[in-house]
Design a protein around this motif. Structure first.
Motif, PDB file in Angstrom:
ATOM      1  N   PHE A 179      18.080 -65.745  19.927  1.00 51.38           N
ATOM      2  CA  PHE A 179      17.028 -65.911  18.903  1.00 51.38           C
ATOM      3  C   PHE A 179      17.087 -64.762  17.892  1.00 51.38           C
ATOM      4  CE2 PHE A 179      14.866 -69.046  21.640  1.00 51.38           C
ATOM      5  CZ  PHE A 179      14.421 -69.930  20.674  1.00 51.38           C
ATOM      6  N   LYS A 180      17.334 -63.554  18.389  1.00 51.47           N
ATOM      7  CA  LYS A 180      17.383 -62.396  17.475  1.00 51.47           C
ATOM      8  C   LYS A 180      18.556 -62.526  16.504  1.00 51.47           C
ATOM      9  CE  LYS A 180      15.101 -59.066  20.492  1.00 51.47           C
ATOM     10  NZ  LYS A 180      15.296 -58.039  21.501  1.00 51.47           N
ATOM     11  N   GLU A 216      18.977 -65.929  25.933  1.00 48.15           N
ATOM     12  CA  GLU A 216      18.273 -66.747  24.932  1.00 48.15           C
ATOM     13  C   GLU A 216      17.523 -65.870  23.924  1.00 48.15           C
ATOM     14  OE1 GLU A 216      16.973 -70.454  26.626  1.00 48.15           O
ATOM     15  OE2 GLU A 216      15.075 -70.225  25.570  1.00 48.15           O
ATOM     16  N   ILE A 217      16.877 -64.839  24.426  1.00 48.06           N
ATOM     17  CA  ILE A 217      16.135 -63.933  23.537  1.00 48.06           C
ATOM     18  C   ILE A 217      17.102 -63.260  22.556  1.00 48.06           C
ATOM     19  CG2 ILE A 217      14.908 -61.700  23.514  1.00 48.06           C
ATOM     20  CD1 ILE A 217      13.225 -62.754  25.833  1.00 48.06           C
ATOM     21  N   ARG A 254       9.333 -65.432  24.662  1.00 49.40           N
ATOM     22  CA  ARG A 254       8.886 -64.138  25.208  1.00 49.40           C
ATOM     23  C   ARG A 254       7.708 -64.336  26.174  1.00 49.40           C
ATOM     24  NH1 ARG A 254      11.477 -59.787  22.949  1.00 49.40           N
ATOM     25  NH2 ARG A 254      10.120 -58.408  24.108  1.00 49.40           N
ATOM     26  N   LEU A 310      11.635 -61.033  12.672  1.00 46.33           N
ATOM     27  CA  LEU A 310      10.838 -61.458  13.842  1.00 46.33           C
ATOM     28  C   LEU A 310       9.598 -60.591  14.069  1.00 46.33           C
ATOM     29  CD1 LEU A 310      13.678 -62.446  16.348  1.00 46.33           C
ATOM     30  CD2 LEU A 310      12.089 -63.967  15.177  1.00 46.33           C
ATOM     31  N   TYR A 358      10.797 -68.161  19.306  1.00 45.04           N
ATOM     32  CA  TYR A 358      11.141 -66.815  19.798  1.00 45.04           C
ATOM     33  C   TYR A 358       9.904 -66.218  20.499  1.00 45.04           C
ATOM     34  CZ  TYR A 358      11.766 -61.782  19.719  1.00 45.04           C
ATOM     35  OH  TYR A 358      11.810 -60.461  20.100  1.00 45.04           O
ATOM     36  N   ALA A 362      17.817 -65.350  14.033  1.00 43.87           N
ATOM     37  CA  ALA A 362      16.787 -64.931  13.070  1.00 43.87           C
ATOM     38  C   ALA A 362      17.452 -64.104  11.956  1.00 43.87           C
ATOM     39  CB  ALA A 362      15.704 -64.130  13.776  1.00 43.87           C
TER      40      ALA A 362
END
Ligand SMILES: Cc1ncc(CN)c(N)n1
Length: 222
Positions: A94-95, A90-91, A54, A105, A50, A98
């Motif tokens: 990931f959140k 994608e971000i 970024r 995160l 993650y 998570a």
């Protein structure tokens, strides 16, 4: 195939097969493939990646700028822009992941291999780094993930059901086609590159592979 007929990236993949296989068939990936993965390692990878993604966004943005200034083909912009747009999704993915895995995160601290890889990407963002060199490194970064995760979905894989979505993110056909587009751009640029640029691009290609190996090992060591 005769080496002279080959695209440059194909020749490198052939000449550096051992390192490329090390990056795409890491113990981490093999442990997903054969379902022996320790989920602590998976969570480490997820949290660290993650942070990596970024840092990857400004790197891709820098390539987009180089494409606008240096590319001799208008089509490059759309391909790179498509890749950037996918990073937003994608971000967010990931959140969500998570949360599902109970990872906070905001508390994740980057590990050394991640710091080193992100520093490397940052060094490629300088305007002095040529488009040819940067796009080659970009292709290699994406190709390693594509080949790695596609392997976890291939024949004979025993990937645990809860990891299939992760593998499909990078192992799906669309991402494969996107990687091929990046490879074609890299090869087109490399065809007209100077000897010095070619050497630089090859060295950075190898650096990407080494960073990828370190990144997987970092996740596995957790
Ligand atoms: C370490 C690493 N390498 C490559 C990718 C693919 N963008 C990634 N998400 N993380």
């Amino acid at each position: 195939m005769d080496e002279e007929m080959m695209n440059m990236t194909e020749a490198w993949l052939r000449n550096h097969r051992l390192l490329y296989t090390g990056a795409t068939r890491s113990p981490f990936i093999l442990s997903i493939h054969d379902a022996t993965i320790n989920f602590v390692s998976f969570k480490t990878w997820l949290a660290q990646d993650y942070l990596f993604v970024r840092a990857f966004v400004p790197f891709v943005a820098s390539i987009l700028i180089k494409a606008c200034k240096e590319s001799d083909d208008d089509g490059d912009m759309e391909i790179i822009l498509g890749g950037m747009a996918a990073l937003e999704d994608e971000i967010n993915w990931f959140k969500r992941e998570a949360t599902n895995w109970g990872i906070s995160l905001s508390e994740v601290v980057p590990q050394q291999a991640n710091i080193n890889y992100c520093r490397f990407l940052e060094s490629l963002m300088s305007p002095e780094v040529e488009y040819t060199v940067a796009i080659t490194a970009f292709w290699a970064t994406e190709a390693v993930y594509q080949e790695s995760f596609a392997h976890c979905l291939g024949e004979g894989s025993k990937t645990p059901p809860e990891l299939k979505e992760t593998c499909a993110r990078w192992g799906n056909e669309g991402f494969g086609l996107y990687c091929q587009s990046l490879q074609r751009i890299a090869d087109r640029c490399l065809r007209t590159a100077s000897e010095e640029e070619l050497k630089k691009a090859e060295v950075l290609f190898l650096s990407v592979l080494e960073h990828e190996v370190e990144f997987w090992n970092m996740s596995m060591a957790a």
